[in-house]
Design an enzyme around this catalytic site. Structure first.
Site, PDB file in Angstrom:
ATOM      1  CB  CYS A 128       9.449  -7.702  15.531  1.00 38.04           C
ATOM      2  SG  CYS A 128       8.335  -6.296  15.453  1.00 38.04           S
ATOM      3  CG  HIS A 240      10.445  -3.521  11.786  1.00 41.02           C
ATOM      4  ND1 HIS A 240       9.482  -3.357  10.827  1.00 41.02           N
ATOM      5  CD2 HIS A 240       9.794  -3.925  12.913  1.00 41.02           C
ATOM      6  CE1 HIS A 240       8.282  -3.671  11.348  1.00 41.02           C
ATOM      7  NE2 HIS A 240       8.453  -4.020  12.601  1.00 41.02           N
TER       8      HIS A 240
HETATM    9  N1  LIG Z   1       3.873  -9.004  11.668  1.00 47.26           N
HETATM   10  C1  LIG Z   1       4.974  -8.936  12.383  1.00 47.26           C
HETATM   11  O1  LIG Z   1       6.014  -8.420  11.939  1.00 47.26           O
HETATM   12  C2  LIG Z   1       5.005  -9.492  13.787  1.00 47.26           C
HETATM   13  C3  LIG Z   1       6.240  -9.559  14.425  1.00 47.26           C
HETATM   14  C4  LIG Z   1       6.293 -10.060  15.739  1.00 47.26           C
HETATM   15  C5  LIG Z   1       5.145 -10.485  16.353  1.00 47.26           C
HETATM   16  N2  LIG Z   1       3.950 -10.412  15.713  1.00 47.26           N
HETATM   17  C6  LIG Z   1       2.774 -10.882  16.432  1.00 47.26           C
HETATM   18  O2  LIG Z   1       2.309 -12.085  15.843  1.00 47.26           O
HETATM   19  C7  LIG Z   1       0.888 -12.166  15.918  1.00 47.26           C
HETATM   20  C8  LIG Z   1       0.326 -12.314  14.508  1.00 47.26           C
HETATM   21  O3  LIG Z   1       0.750 -11.218  13.725  1.00 47.26           O
HETATM   22  P1  LIG Z   1       0.559 -11.188  12.134  1.00 47.26           P
HETATM   23  O4  LIG Z   1       1.337 -10.032  11.676  1.00 47.26           O
HETATM   24  O5  LIG Z   1       0.827 -12.527  11.547  1.00 47.26           O
HETATM   25  O6  LIG Z   1      -0.996 -10.838  12.047  1.00 47.26           O
HETATM   26  P2  LIG Z   1      -2.036 -11.145  10.863  1.00 47.26           P
HETATM   27  O7  LIG Z   1      -1.352 -11.198   9.566  1.00 47.26           O
HETATM   28  O8  LIG Z   1      -3.126 -10.169  11.080  1.00 47.26           O
HETATM   29  O9  LIG Z   1      -2.558 -12.633  11.219  1.00 47.26           O
HETATM   30  C9  LIG Z   1      -3.324 -12.900  12.375  1.00 47.26           C
HETATM   31  C10 LIG Z   1      -3.548 -14.399  12.478  1.00 47.26           C
HETATM   32  O10 LIG Z   1      -4.217 -14.669  13.717  1.00 47.26           O
HETATM   33  C11 LIG Z   1      -5.308 -15.556  13.450  1.00 47.26           C
HETATM   34  N3  LIG Z   1      -6.354 -15.379  14.433  1.00 47.26           N
HETATM   35  C12 LIG Z   1      -6.915 -14.228  14.835  1.00 47.26           C
HETATM   36  N4  LIG Z   1      -7.891 -14.473  15.760  1.00 47.26           N
HETATM   37  C13 LIG Z   1      -7.919 -15.821  15.926  1.00 47.26           C
HETATM   38  C14 LIG Z   1      -8.697 -16.695  16.732  1.00 47.26           C
HETATM   39  N5  LIG Z   1      -9.642 -16.254  17.555  1.00 47.26           N
HETATM   40  N6  LIG Z   1      -8.455 -18.025  16.645  1.00 47.26           N
HETATM   41  C15 LIG Z   1      -7.513 -18.501  15.814  1.00 47.26           C
HETATM   42  N7  LIG Z   1      -6.735 -17.720  15.029  1.00 47.26           N
HETATM   43  C16 LIG Z   1      -6.953 -16.400  15.080  1.00 47.26           C
HETATM   44  C17 LIG Z   1      -5.752 -15.171  12.063  1.00 47.26           C
HETATM   45  O11 LIG Z   1      -6.482 -16.244  11.527  1.00 47.26           O
HETATM   46  P3  LIG Z   1      -7.813 -15.937  10.638  1.00 47.26           P
HETATM   47  O12 LIG Z   1      -7.321 -15.463   9.322  1.00 47.26           O
HETATM   48  O13 LIG Z   1      -8.490 -17.255  10.605  1.00 47.26           O
HETATM   49  O14 LIG Z   1      -8.596 -14.912  11.400  1.00 47.26           O
HETATM   50  C18 LIG Z   1      -4.419 -14.956  11.375  1.00 47.26           C
HETATM   51  O15 LIG Z   1      -3.898 -16.199  10.945  1.00 47.26           O
HETATM   52  C19 LIG Z   1       0.440 -10.881  16.636  1.00 47.26           C
HETATM   53  O16 LIG Z   1       0.305 -11.166  18.014  1.00 47.26           O
HETATM   54  C20 LIG Z   1       1.589  -9.928  16.395  1.00 47.26           C
HETATM   55  O17 LIG Z   1       1.697  -8.951  17.404  1.00 47.26           O
HETATM   56  C21 LIG Z   1       3.845  -9.923  14.430  1.00 47.26           C
END
Ligand SMILES: NC(=O)c1ccc[n+]([C@@H]2O[C@H](COP(=O)([O-])OP(=O)(O)OC[C@H]3O[C@@H](n4cnc5c(N)ncnc54)[C@H](OP(=O)(O)O)[C@@H]3O)[C@@H](O)[C@H]2O)c1
Length: 336
Positions: A128, A240
């Site tokens: 990001c 950010h």
């Molecule tokens: N937050 C940011 O600003 C941002 C920016 C760029 C990239 N990212 C990337 O995007 C991804 C998600 O980030 P986030 O911030 O949205 O995290 P988050 O809020 O912690 O959400 C994680 C998601 O992944 C799902 N998940 C985890 N394990 C799983 C599995 N085994 N099978 C299916 N679904 C699963 C969770 O579903 P459950 O609730 O069912 O577990 C939840 O929907 C990460 O790789 C992160 O590095 C995040």
């Protein structure tokens, strides 16, 4: 199009639902996936309820055209084959495939065409902090080649996910009530603090987040630029911010840079310090563009320029960038 969102319950997954609705993305069928934690949960999209399915190794992706995945690197690696084997394009928000030679790393404002060459049918969405920086670097690179970048980031709690946002809110409540402070999603208490660590440390003393900025910037910009980053977690909730210093081959004037940034897609110039106008996370949260201000000459480098940017990393830094990639592929007729 038939669209899947893997990780629908997460911070990025929820933003996908908002952005796809706002932009009226052409969806025939929408399928949401998650782990056992969210399977069965219902979310509303354009007035209709959708239930989260458990992500499994089966044929659920057979009719899917585009799968937006944001469920962490381990899940992306484990399910990439299941997701793509019938021709779905997987646009992945994790860092699992970003530096693979056979996976394009795409920011549409910079290198949209790279998305057309995807031997594994996977397209990686960059880190990001890197996405937001390169959107601003692109118009400056067109003025003169950027040789070096120094950057200090001010990254919000939501960069660590939905639960991390809640932890920051909870920390403030606990402090007000004189209760012990919950520290679980961050390495230290974040409330009333800044933490000079995002992701884990690597052997050279930089964190993985900082090395992503070095490596991914070069891949997206097709450039030999060297980027030295210091990534810091601050207690803003969303959006950010970054202080960026660049060194170009020939000096770029402040006026030239401001004009180029103001005209660039995805950028908004907000640079009027006399009237206290500069971008801040409270204002950029929920917006699509990367906002830029405080454009100045670098006092320590004749070929240097410095500026400040702020942008919503869950939107442009994640979900919006991925949707823009899909929109680009759709516009050039490059989806199955
Ligand atoms: N937050 C940011 O600003 C941002 C920016 C760029 C990239 N990212 C990337 O995007 C991804 C998600 O980030 P986030 O911030 O949205 O995290 P988050 O809020 O912690 O959400 C994680 C998601 O992944 C799902 N998940 C985890 N394990 C799983 C599995 N085994 N099978 C299916 N679904 C699963 C969770 O579903 P459950 O609730 O069912 O577990 C939840 O929907 C990460 O790789 C992160 O590095 C995040």
């Amino acid at each position: 199009m038939n669209v899947a969102i893997v990780g629908a319950s997460g911070a990025v997954g929820q933003e996908f639902l908002r952005i796809l609705a706002e932009r009226d993305f052409p969806i025939d069928n929408l399928v949401l996936f998650g782990s056992t934690r969210s399977a069965g949960t219902k979310y509303t999209f354009k007035g209709k309820e959708y239930e989260v399915k458990l992500l499994q190794h089966n044929d659920d992706f057979k009719d899917i055209d585009v799968a937006f995945t944001s469920a962490g690197g381990g899940t992306s690696k484990e399910f990439a084959e299941t997701i793509t084997k019938y021709g779905a394009v997987m646009i992945d928000n994790s860092s699992a495939f970003r530096m693979c030679d056979d996976v394009p790393l795409v920011v549409p404002e910079c290198n949209a065409e790279d998305a057309l060459n995807r031997p594994r049918n996977i397209i990686a969405n960059p880190n990001c902090t890197t996405i937001m920086m390169v959107v601003v670097l692109k118009p400056l690179e067109q003025l003169s080649h950027i040789k070096r970048i120094h950057i200090a980031s001010y990254q919000s709690a939501s960069g660590a996910g939905a639960a991390a946002m809640e932890e920051l809110k909870q920390e403030y409540k606990e402090l007000v009530n004189n209760e012990p402070v919950t520290v679980s999603k961050f390495p230290h208490q974040l409330a009333y603090n800044v933490i000079p660590q995002i992701d884990v440390f690597t052997d050279n003393g930089y964190t993985k987040e900082e090395m992503k900025m070095f490596n991914e910037t070069r891949k997206i910009m097709h450039s030999d630029v060297r980027c030295s980053a210091m990534c810091v977690r601050v207690s803003s909730l969303r959006s950010h911010s970054e202080s960026v210093w660049i060194e170009t081959e020939r000096p770029i004037s402040v006026e030239e840079a401001q004009k180029a940034i103001a005209a660039a897609p995805g950028c908004t110039l907000k640079d009027d310090p006399a009237n206290l106008v500069y971008p801040m996370p409270l204002e950029t949260a929920g917006k699509d563009d990367v906002f830029v201000g405080r454009v100045r000459k670098d006092l320590a480098d004749d070929c240097g320029l410095t500026f400040w940017l702020s942008g919503d990393q869950i939107r442009k830094g994640a979900a919006l960038n991925a949707v823009q990639i899909a929109e680009y592929l759709h516009s050039v007729g490059n989806l199955k």
